[in-house]
Scaffold this motif. Structure first.
Motif, PDB file in Angstrom:
ATOM      1  N   GLN A   1       0.825  -1.197   0.000  1.00 20.46           N
ATOM      2  CA  GLN A   1       0.000   0.000   0.000  1.00 20.46           C
ATOM      3  C   GLN A   1       0.861   1.250   0.000  1.00 20.46           C
ATOM      4  N   ASP A   2       0.392   2.249  -0.730  1.00 25.18           N
ATOM      5  CA  ASP A   2       1.037   3.555  -0.744  1.00 25.18           C
ATOM      6  C   ASP A   2       0.235   4.466   0.175  1.00 25.18           C
ATOM      7  N   ILE A   3       0.828   4.808   1.313  1.00 26.91           N
ATOM      8  CA  ILE A   3       0.064   5.561   2.307  1.00 26.91           C
ATOM      9  C   ILE A   3      -0.336   6.943   1.794  1.00 26.91           C
ATOM     10  N   GLY A   4       0.397   7.439   0.802  1.00 30.38           N
ATOM     11  CA  GLY A   4       0.054   8.734   0.213  1.00 30.38           C
ATOM     12  C   GLY A   4      -1.233   8.673  -0.599  1.00 30.38           C
ATOM     13  N   GLN A   5      -1.688   7.484  -0.904  1.00 29.48           N
ATOM     14  CA  GLN A   5      -2.978   7.320  -1.585  1.00 29.48           C
ATOM     15  C   GLN A   5      -4.111   7.227  -0.573  1.00 29.48           C
ATOM     16  N   GLY A   6      -3.769   7.155   0.677  1.00 30.07           N
ATOM     17  CA  GLY A   6      -4.774   6.970   1.723  1.00 30.07           C
ATOM     18  C   GLY A   6      -4.767   5.531   2.169  1.00 30.07           C
TER      19      GLY A   6
ATOM     20  N   SER B   1      -0.275  13.700  -6.620  1.00 34.26           N
ATOM     21  CA  SER B   1       1.118  13.373  -6.320  1.00 34.26           C
ATOM     22  C   SER B   1       1.812  14.420  -5.456  1.00 34.26           C
ATOM     23  N   SER B   2       1.197  15.562  -5.265  1.00 32.39           N
ATOM     24  CA  SER B   2       1.890  16.613  -4.522  1.00 32.39           C
ATOM     25  C   SER B   2       1.991  16.232  -3.052  1.00 32.39           C
ATOM     26  N   PRO B   3       3.112  16.585  -2.412  1.00 27.17           N
ATOM     27  CA  PRO B   3       3.274  16.227  -1.005  1.00 27.17           C
ATOM     28  C   PRO B   3       2.108  16.656  -0.115  1.00 27.17           C
ATOM     29  N   PRO B   4       1.611  17.896  -0.221  1.00 26.65           N
ATOM     30  CA  PRO B   4       0.488  18.240   0.663  1.00 26.65           C
ATOM     31  C   PRO B   4      -0.725  17.345   0.429  1.00 26.65           C
ATOM     32  N   HIS B   5      -0.976  17.033  -0.817  1.00 24.93           N
ATOM     33  CA  HIS B   5      -2.130  16.176  -1.097  1.00 24.93           C
ATOM     34  C   HIS B   5      -1.938  14.793  -0.483  1.00 24.93           C
ATOM     35  N   ARG B   6      -0.747  14.237  -0.651  1.00 24.84           N
ATOM     36  CA  ARG B   6      -0.495  12.890  -0.143  1.00 24.84           C
ATOM     37  C   ARG B   6      -0.517  12.858   1.387  1.00 24.84           C
ATOM     38  N   LEU B   7       0.096  13.865   1.992  1.00 24.19           N
ATOM     39  CA  LEU B   7       0.073  13.928   3.455  1.00 24.19           C
ATOM     40  C   LEU B   7      -1.354  14.060   3.962  1.00 24.19           C
ATOM     41  N   SER B   8      -2.110  14.875   3.282  1.00 24.56           N
ATOM     42  CA  SER B   8      -3.459  15.118   3.726  1.00 24.56           C
ATOM     43  C   SER B   8      -4.319  13.855   3.563  1.00 24.56           C
ATOM     44  N   ARG B   9      -4.138  13.171   2.474  1.00 23.88           N
ATOM     45  CA  ARG B   9      -4.846  11.911   2.237  1.00 23.88           C
ATOM     46  C   ARG B   9      -4.481  10.897   3.337  1.00 23.88           C
ATOM     47  N   PHE B  10      -3.203  10.842   3.640  1.00 21.80           N
ATOM     48  CA  PHE B  10      -2.732   9.907   4.663  1.00 21.80           C
ATOM     49  C   PHE B  10      -3.348  10.217   6.026  1.00 21.80           C
ATOM     50  N   PHE B  11      -3.200  11.465   6.466  1.00 23.27           N
ATOM     51  CA  PHE B  11      -3.671  11.798   7.811  1.00 23.27           C
ATOM     52  C   PHE B  11      -5.198  11.735   7.916  1.00 23.27           C
ATOM     53  N   THR B  12      -5.876  12.121   6.853  1.00 24.63           N
ATOM     54  CA  THR B  12      -7.336  12.086   6.899  1.00 24.63           C
ATOM     55  C   THR B  12      -7.848  10.654   7.028  1.00 24.63           C
TER      56      THR B  12
END
Ligand SMILES: C[S@@+](CC[C@H](N)C(=O)[O-])C[C@H]1O[C@@H](n2cnc3c(N)ncnc32)[C@H](O)[C@@H]1O
Ligand SMILES: [Zn+2]
Lengths: 316, 128
Positions: free
Chosen positions: A99-104, A153-164
């Motif tokens: 799993q890619d955590i940046g995808q959620g 793919s942007s870091p903020p998007h991936r981080l946000s997807r992960f934490f959410t």
């Protein structure tokens, strides 16, 4: 050599060779073990009772094995097939996900709401039932690299997807402790801002802040408030460790000593005492794992060569 | 992947936020694994169990791997006897799916399982 996360995406960087080296390197094992114990301490799990722990970016299972020794059951996710393959070879007990955590995260949001109807549940279990403690060692820094120009793919998007998605899966009250190697203070700020926006409380802990070598950054995140391991989760974040970190390396203080004993014990235990793993896994995995990435549409997956699967300990 | 892990999974494809649990197994091959029996662990996890999901999943696909005669209704935690706990232990921790597919009941996305490891990766257009 520049930082690993600047060299290639994680599933490319952690190829077969690096995954093996990473796992076998005894200095690395030691550092990861120390951070694992520290993360467990910060998680402050209910004493004396095994928990179900999620290890984010579990890699080859170095931390997982410590969790096993401590009696916990764990599940790990990682983006690198090679790292997961080493975990299989090492016969870890935890369940693994590619799993890619940046995808959620693909965990049931509100997983633990379903339990509310069990009103007769014993009091001591009342809070644990809602809790999936989460823990992550040396992974988050990888989310700061954009792989493609796609907006997701942007870091903020991936981080946000992960934490959410992490927040949604946890429900309350619970904790997540994530150690990582930020390349700058702004990365720490970005992580904690996005985590807070996702709903988390808590904050940043820096161990050995004045030692260039031993400095370690942890995000210690809380979900909700309430009783947990007998005490209240205050909004208060635990304090970082002072000094230069040497006591963790040498057996100077008592704790360090204990940890080292455990480590030795572990070395002794393996592999004879380990439960027999399902060998069937290895062989197939080697052949298929690159396909996984081709399917996903990655261009940069190394083509199969005569080295594919070479030297791999194949079962049967 | 053992059933305990399946039990906490949900589809995470773009726009898929309801009816996305449990992922439905097909073409599965599984094996019996052996795990240490820990009543304490099970009691801690117990309230997280969606009972219907667990017994339906076990019966549909995996019943042949053990004499799993679990009650239709979830017993109260304090009423659990050791025998029942052992059955729950077996279903959650000793049935190990090696290959197969899991599909989302809502959007139909398929997550393949190979070598015991589910592939949860999404293609770019499926990422939320
Ligand atoms: C330095 S290793 C740490 C591994 C393990 N936590 C340990 O302590 O030994 C970093 C791990 O993070 C994983 N990783 C990096 N980016 C990831 C992502 N987006 N999703 C899941 N895993 C990721 C890598 O594949 C690698 O296994
Ligand atoms: Zn879906």
């Amino acid at each position: 050599m520049s930082r690993p996360e600047l060299q290639a995406p994680p599933e490319i960087y952690y190829d077969d060779t690096v995954a093996k080296k990473y796992t076998q390197n005894s200095r690395n094992q030691e550092i990861q073990a120390q951070m694992t114990y520290r993360a467990l301490e910060l998680l402050a799990l209910p004493a004396g009772r095994p928990s179900y722990i999620l290890d984010i970016g579990c890699g080859s299972g170095l931390s997982g094995e410590i969790l096993e020794e401590e009696g916990h059951v764990w599940t790990g996710v990682d983006i690198s097939p090679s790292m997961l393959e080493v975990a299989l070879e090492r016969e870890v007990e935890g369940d693994l996900f590619l799993q890619d955590i940046g995808q959620g995260l693909g965990f049931r949001p509100g997983t633990f709401d379903g339990a509310i109807r069990f009103v007769h549940t014993l009091d001591s279990y009342r809070y644990e039932r809602l809790m999936l403690p989460v823990f992550s060692i040396s992974v988050l820094q990888w989310l700061f690299n954009a792989e493609t120009s796609h907006p997701t793919s942007s870091p903020p998007h991936r981080l946000s997807r992960f934490f959410t998605t992490l927040y949604a899966a946890l429900k309350n009250p619970s904790r997540a402790v994530l150690q990582f190697y930020p390349s700058s203070d702004s990365q720490i700020t970005m992580c904690s801002t996005i985590a807070r926006r996702a709903g988390f409380g808590g904050g940043v802990i820096v161990d050995y802040p004045n030692s260039k070598k031993a400095r370690k950054v942890f995000l210690c995140l809380f979900v909700g408030t309430g009783s947990y391991s007998g005490s209240t989760i205050a909004e208060e974040v635990p304090r970082g460790l002072e000094g230069d970190g040497e006591e963790g390396d040498m057996d100077i203080d008592e704790e360090g000593e204990v940890k080292f004993e455990k480590r030795r014990e572990r070395e002794r235990k393996r592999p004879s005492e380990k439960k027999k793993a399902l060998k069937i896994r290895d062989k197939e995995w080697i052949l298929k794992k690159k396909e996984l990435y081709r399917k996903r549409g990655k261009e940069d997956v190394p083509k199969d060569s005569k080295y594919t699967g070479r030297k791999r300990r194949v079962a049967f | 992947m053992r059933l305990i892990a399946h039990h906490i999974l949900a589809c995470h494809a773009k726009g898929c936020t309801s009816n996305n649990f449990p992922l439905k197994f097909s073409d599965v091959e599984s094996q019996n694994a052996e795990a240490e029996f820990s009543p304490d662990f099970l009691k801690g996890f117990y309230p997280k169990i969606e009972w219907n999901v667990l017994i339906t999943t076990a019966k549909e696909k995996f019943i042949k791997f053990g004499e799993v005669s679990l009650p239709e209704e979830q017993p109260n935690l304090e009423d659990l006897d050791e025998e029942t706990l052992k059955k729950i232990h077996h279903v959650l921790l000793e049935i190990d799916v090696i290959t197969g597919k899991m599909s989302c009941p809502n959007c139909g996305h398929i997550y393949p399982i190979m070598s015991g490891i589910p592939n949860m990766l999404l293609a770019e257009h499926e990422i939320a």
